[in-house]
Design an enzyme around this catalytic site. Structure first.
Site, PDB file in Angstrom:
ATOM      1  N   LEU A 269       0.866  -1.170   0.000  1.00 31.15           N
ATOM      2  CA  LEU A 269       0.000   0.000   0.000  1.00 31.15           C
ATOM      3  C   LEU A 269       0.903   1.221   0.000  1.00 31.15           C
ATOM      4  CD1 LEU A 269      -2.662  -0.948   2.724  1.00 31.15           C
ATOM      5  CD2 LEU A 269      -2.935  -1.057   0.248  1.00 31.15           C
ATOM      6  N   ASP A 270       0.488   2.285  -0.674  1.00 32.98           N
ATOM      7  CA  ASP A 270       1.269   3.514  -0.655  1.00 32.98           C
ATOM      8  C   ASP A 270       1.413   4.030   0.775  1.00 32.98           C
ATOM      9  OD1 ASP A 270       1.348   3.359  -3.411  1.00 32.98           O
ATOM     10  OD2 ASP A 270      -0.363   4.710  -3.689  1.00 32.98           O
ATOM     11  N   LYS A 271       2.430   4.839   1.008  1.00 37.86           N
ATOM     12  CA  LYS A 271       2.726   5.352   2.348  1.00 37.86           C
ATOM     13  C   LYS A 271       1.486   5.906   3.039  1.00 37.86           C
ATOM     14  CE  LYS A 271       5.358   9.008   4.684  1.00 37.86           C
ATOM     15  NZ  LYS A 271       6.339  10.115   4.502  1.00 37.86           N
TER      16      LYS A 271
END
Length: 325
Positions: free
Chosen positions: A138-140
């Site tokens: 998942l993106d940051k």
């Protein structure tokens, strides 16, 4: 310390005429095809006592296969005592609910303090599993559910399930603009031509498919439920921006504040202060990589998205009453 891997088995008669690497993949399904091919090329696999380093070699059936190799631990990364919100765990997998601001994997600008570092502390045996068992990211600043494999066998099976599109991942998001109906974005995604840290819809990209449906419409925003058919970097963010509905708060793909006409100062300020993409991995469903049992998890919408949704809902109701909508 490296883990020693030793296997001895007989090639079944059903593998007559099959390639060496295909045969090994059938005989030793706990390991990925790429890993088995590496062992072949490195001379770590013998057939009837002779090292065979050609993946295309044909099998006859009845040969004696011996694998003698090692798996090096991920010595580059250190274990760190960081909090993990674990929603499920057994001997083979664990599922976490990732908060915003938590990078999944070490990289440029984030050498540590990541989910991977936390996983190594929570489960030290992950040092022999590639990428500490992480099979998707998942993106940051995207929140929500991620599955992690605790063994090589579980990781191999989960990766194959992802590639076969057998893992269901659904997201909730708040997008800019009024979307009248759901749909599908089927557009290839690759690296941006000039901004190397960005992704973009591009003719030379990899096939990418995102399904979305409208859950709730506000005056100038839409709450969405999305399902990934593929899993490209920034896929939902890129696809929504491509159809001119970037996610609220997205600092990369155009999600700048867009308050509706006559919005309250509180709503305007909330939109200004929403500094991450309004995107949450709300549901994860898969077949357990070892038992084969179907399992499903849900993660509550995070507080910042709940607050924004409530304010957009109140703004819509207020302006409907006043006749400005």
């Amino acid at each position: 310390m490296a883990e020693k891997i030793q296997h001895r088995d007989t090639v079944p008669e059903s593998c007559l005429g099959k390639r060496f690497d295909q045969t090994l993949a059938e005989m030793f399904p706990d390991y990925s095809r790429s890993r088995l091919k590496e062992w072949i090329l490195a001379g770590h696999v013998s057939v009837d006592g002779n090292v065979v380093d050609r993946a295309r070699e044909k099998m006859f059936g009845g040969e004696q296969i011996v694998i003698n190799t090692e798996i090096e631990p991920e010595v580059r990364f250190e274990a760190q005592d960081l909090p993990l919100n674990i929603v499920y765990e057994d001997d083979d997998i664990l599922v976490i609910n990732k908060p915003a601001g938590f990078v999944v994997h070490p990289g440029a600008g984030n050498p540590d303090g990541t989910v991977l570092n936390a996983l190594l502390h929570h489960c030290p045996q992950l040092d022999i599993v590639p990428r500490a068992g992480i099979v998707h990211r998942l993106d940051k600043d995207t929140t929500g559910l991620m599955v992690v494999a605790k063994t090589i066998a579980a990781q191999t099976n989960l990766v194959e399930s992802l590639q076969a599109r057998e893992i269901t991942r659904e997201y909730e998001a708040i997008a800019n603009g009024i979307m009248t109906a759901g749909g599908v974005v089927d557009q290839p995604i690759g690296r941006h031509a000039t901004k190397r840290t960005h992704m973009a819809v591009t003719f030379s990209g990899r096939p990418s498919v995102t399904h979305y449906r409208v859950m709730e419409k506000f005056r100038l925003h839409t709450r969405l439920r999305l399902r990934l058919e593929t899993g490209r970097t920034h896929q939902i963010r890129v696809h929504m921006a491509h159809i001119t509905h970037p996610l609220v708060g997205d600092p990369v793909y155009g999600g700048r504040p867009r308050p509706p006409k006559n919005a309250s100062e509180a709503l305007r300020e909330t939109l200004r202060q929403f500094k991450r993409q309004a995107l949450h991995a709300v549901m994860l469903s898969l077949y357990h990589p070892i038992t084969g049992v179907q399992m499903t998890w849900h993660a509550d919408i995070p507080e910042d998205m709940v607050k924004l949704t409530n304010m957009l809902r109140d703004d819509t109701k207020l302006n409907l009453v006043e006749g400005d909508y």
